[in-house]
Design a protein around this motif. Sequence first.
Motif, mmCIF file in Angstrom:
data_model
loop_
_atom_site.group_PDB
_atom_site.id
_atom_site.type_symbol
_atom_site.label_atom_id
_atom_site.label_comp_id
_atom_site.label_asym_id
_atom_site.label_seq_id
_atom_site.Cartn_x
_atom_site.Cartn_y
_atom_site.Cartn_z
ATOM 1 N N ARG A 171 -18.192 4.372 -3.765
ATOM 2 C CA ARG A 171 -18.123 5.606 -2.982
ATOM 3 C C ARG A 171 -16.695 6.097 -2.748
ATOM 4 O O ARG A 171 -16.491 7.058 -2.009
ATOM 5 C CB ARG A 171 -18.797 5.375 -1.608
ATOM 6 N N TYR A 172 -15.721 5.425 -3.359
ATOM 7 C CA TYR A 172 -14.326 5.745 -3.077
ATOM 8 C C TYR A 172 -14.012 7.225 -3.343
ATOM 9 O O TYR A 172 -13.383 7.899 -2.526
ATOM 10 C CB TYR A 172 -13.409 4.841 -3.911
ATOM 11 N N PHE A 173 -14.468 7.727 -4.470
ATOM 12 C CA PHE A 173 -14.083 9.094 -4.831
ATOM 13 C C PHE A 173 -14.865 10.166 -4.062
ATOM 14 O O PHE A 173 -14.539 11.344 -4.142
ATOM 15 C CB PHE A 173 -14.173 9.290 -6.351
ATOM 16 N N HIS B 131 -8.859 6.076 3.761
ATOM 17 C CA HIS B 131 -9.066 5.168 2.632
ATOM 18 C C HIS B 131 -7.864 5.206 1.691
ATOM 19 O O HIS B 131 -7.530 4.190 1.070
ATOM 20 C CB HIS B 131 -10.336 5.562 1.861
ATOM 21 N N ASP B 132 -7.251 6.374 1.566
ATOM 22 C CA ASP B 132 -6.158 6.563 0.601
ATOM 23 C C ASP B 132 -4.907 7.051 1.314
ATOM 24 O O ASP B 132 -4.701 8.240 1.422
ATOM 25 C CB ASP B 132 -6.609 7.561 -0.465
ATOM 26 N N ASP B 133 -4.026 6.181 1.769
ATOM 27 C CA ASP B 133 -4.136 4.760 1.586
ATOM 28 C C ASP B 133 -3.704 4.056 2.875
ATOM 29 O O ASP B 133 -3.001 3.061 2.843
ATOM 30 C CB ASP B 133 -3.277 4.334 0.382
ATOM 31 N N ALA B 134 -4.110 4.657 4.036
ATOM 32 C CA ALA B 134 -3.867 3.925 5.278
ATOM 33 C C ALA B 134 -4.465 2.531 5.156
ATOM 34 O O ALA B 134 -3.880 1.537 5.619
ATOM 35 C CB ALA B 134 -4.477 4.677 6.458
ATOM 36 N N SER C 224 -2.716 -2.558 -2.752
ATOM 37 C CA SER C 224 -4.066 -2.200 -2.324
ATOM 38 C C SER C 224 -4.105 -0.684 -2.224
ATOM 39 O O SER C 224 -3.469 -0.102 -1.350
ATOM 40 C CB SER C 224 -4.383 -2.828 -0.968
ATOM 41 N N ASP C 225 -4.835 -0.047 -3.129
ATOM 42 C CA ASP C 225 -4.923 1.422 -3.149
ATOM 43 C C ASP C 225 -6.285 1.856 -3.676
ATOM 44 O O ASP C 225 -6.395 2.809 -4.431
ATOM 45 C CB ASP C 225 -3.779 2.015 -3.997
ATOM 46 N N SER C 226 -7.321 1.119 -3.269
ATOM 47 C CA SER C 226 -8.670 1.475 -3.721
ATOM 48 C C SER C 226 -9.604 1.664 -2.543
ATOM 49 O O SER C 226 -10.821 1.623 -2.690
ATOM 50 C CB SER C 226 -9.215 0.382 -4.656
ATOM 51 N N ASN D 274 5.540 8.417 -1.199
ATOM 52 C CA ASN D 274 5.426 9.333 -2.346
ATOM 53 C C ASN D 274 4.637 8.788 -3.537
ATOM 54 O O ASN D 274 4.996 9.021 -4.681
ATOM 55 C CB ASN D 274 6.840 9.767 -2.806
ATOM 56 N N GLU D 275 3.521 8.094 -3.269
ATOM 57 C CA GLU D 275 2.667 7.702 -4.396
ATOM 58 C C GLU D 275 1.930 8.902 -4.955
ATOM 59 O O GLU D 275 1.738 9.021 -6.151
ATOM 60 C CB GLU D 275 1.645 6.641 -3.939
ATOM 61 N N GLU D 276 1.519 9.805 -4.040
ATOM 62 C CA GLU D 276 0.564 10.837 -4.451
ATOM 63 C C GLU D 276 1.150 11.881 -5.385
ATOM 64 O O GLU D 276 0.459 12.369 -6.274
ATOM 65 C CB GLU D 276 -0.015 11.537 -3.203
ATOM 66 N N ASN D 277 2.391 12.243 -5.189
ATOM 67 C CA ASN D 277 2.921 13.339 -6.012
ATOM 68 C C ASN D 277 4.366 13.085 -6.449
ATOM 69 O O ASN D 277 5.230 13.928 -6.267
ATOM 70 C CB ASN D 277 2.806 14.690 -5.278
ATOM 71 N N GLY E 44 0.879 -1.163 0.000
ATOM 72 C CA GLY E 44 0.000 0.000 0.000
ATOM 73 C C GLY E 44 0.913 1.208 0.000
ATOM 74 O O GLY E 44 2.132 1.050 -0.010
ATOM 75 N N HIS E 45 0.369 2.440 -0.014
ATOM 76 C CA HIS E 45 1.284 3.593 0.101
ATOM 77 C C HIS E 45 0.992 4.365 1.377
ATOM 78 O O HIS E 45 -0.156 4.606 1.735
ATOM 79 C CB HIS E 45 1.256 4.487 -1.144
ATOM 80 N N ILE E 46 2.080 4.720 2.043
ATOM 81 C CA ILE E 46 1.955 5.311 3.379
ATOM 82 C C ILE E 46 1.903 6.834 3.335
ATOM 83 O O ILE E 46 1.463 7.470 4.290
ATOM 84 C CB ILE E 46 3.083 4.798 4.311
HETATM 85 ZN ZN ZN Z 1 -3.768 6.175 -3.116
#
Ligand code: ZN
Length: 471
Positions: free
Chosen positions: A416-418, A291-294, A351-353, A325-328, A279-281
């Motif tokens: 409902r993720y977004f 949810h994104d992404d704990a 897992s990132d959904s 650093n997944e987000e940016n 996952g990304h921390i």
């Molecule tokens: Zn994410």
Amino acid sequence: MIWNALILCGLVAHDPVAVLPQTPSPVRSFLERGLGDAQAYTLLRELCTTAPHRLSGSAGLDRALAWGEAALQRAGADKVYRVPTMVPHWDRGTTARLTLATATATEAPPVTWPILALGGSIATPKEGIEAPVVRVVGRKQLAELGARAQGAIVFYDEPFDPSKLSVGEAYGGAVWQRGSGAIEAAKLGAVAVVVRSVTAALDDHPHTGAMRYEEGVPKIPAAAISTKGAADLARRLEQGVVRVRLQLDCQTLPDKPSANIVGELTGTDPSAGVVLLSGHIDAWDIGQGAHDDAAGCVHAIEALRLLKKDGWRGKRTLRVVLYTNEENGVRGGLAQRDATPQGEVRLALESDSGGFAPVGLSVDAAGPLKEAFEVFGRELQPIFAGTVVQGGGGVDVGPLKERGAVVGLLLISGARYFDHHHCALDVADNVHPRELQLGAVAYAAWGRFACDLDEAVYVAEARLKAGSAAK
Ligand SMILES: [Zn+2]
């Protein structure tokens, strides 16, 4: 005809589980043990309170990395280590304001709309940028703007396409406005952009996210407006010229050191390679990145804990990676690729959904490996988590394809993720403990299966891929 059969099925079977095969299996009892000893939500709350804001370069991310190391040790990993990398450092600042500045505006207090700076945006001058607003809905209207964009603030207002069957596809269709909207508007002479939040929800929460600039194109400030704010701005524009003042004080600072956190359960056969769960921390600096992404990090840590507690040891090493650093930037994904020998990782899942109920697995395999997962997926149908589709992996595991890994993504019920994505609603209170635990046990089951799967299946899948690449 089939619809009638489904309705009939629904009528006779009050409990939908009753129509599924009930044969006892070792997988089923593993799932039961994993649901009965649930710690995923406790872990999620810990991370979300220890470090609610975990954007790259921040002190929050540093705290989250230390938490991740401790959590993997507590989960029983044989070894825990860091894969270091430098990450970008953008800071939101304290001011994000969009105010109605039309000369005839008589409303008091002044009309403002909920906005957030987009990640990576430059600041405005301290007094802000005042300009007329031009609204565009879709690329075609943008192309037709011409001189009207000169000196204006371009307001991107394309909503999710409701006809898309997958909400992820709807997101993919609208997210260009956030990612490259500033570049396209600047090419036309605009002075700033305001982007409708990339969500299907209608509310007052602006959603942030990464935006880009392009070499040789002027950099202009970029902000996201809530969907209700966008509706109000659009209504005012229908009535005449609207001038606004935009103020942002965000800034980009020098890169900072960071790392992926890795924990392993060592396999019994050193030549059998590695299966990776991740996952990304890092997370945006709004809400808690629950949810994104704990959720994805917790899925992976809890999977390792459950497998260890079960006394299982795989043929392959199970490697949990909490990516930075997944987000940016995806610097964590690139660093992990650079640290991975060719051919070592057989399968890399992410897992990132979100932390909603799991529904299955997306895997970038077309042949024997996909078939093996499909057969195993039947074991996960009692929790409705066994659907296997051919598709991509997450952003972070993508670079591992260059090292010969098959990539995949834990599929989560995404309707409902977004709604929560990159906004103040992405908090632990909006994650359901049982749904989160279902994701962890499903992740554990897929990982365990992949660790012990016959090497011949991976070899046959690789041959198939090499064959179709050669054509
Ligand atoms: Zn994410």
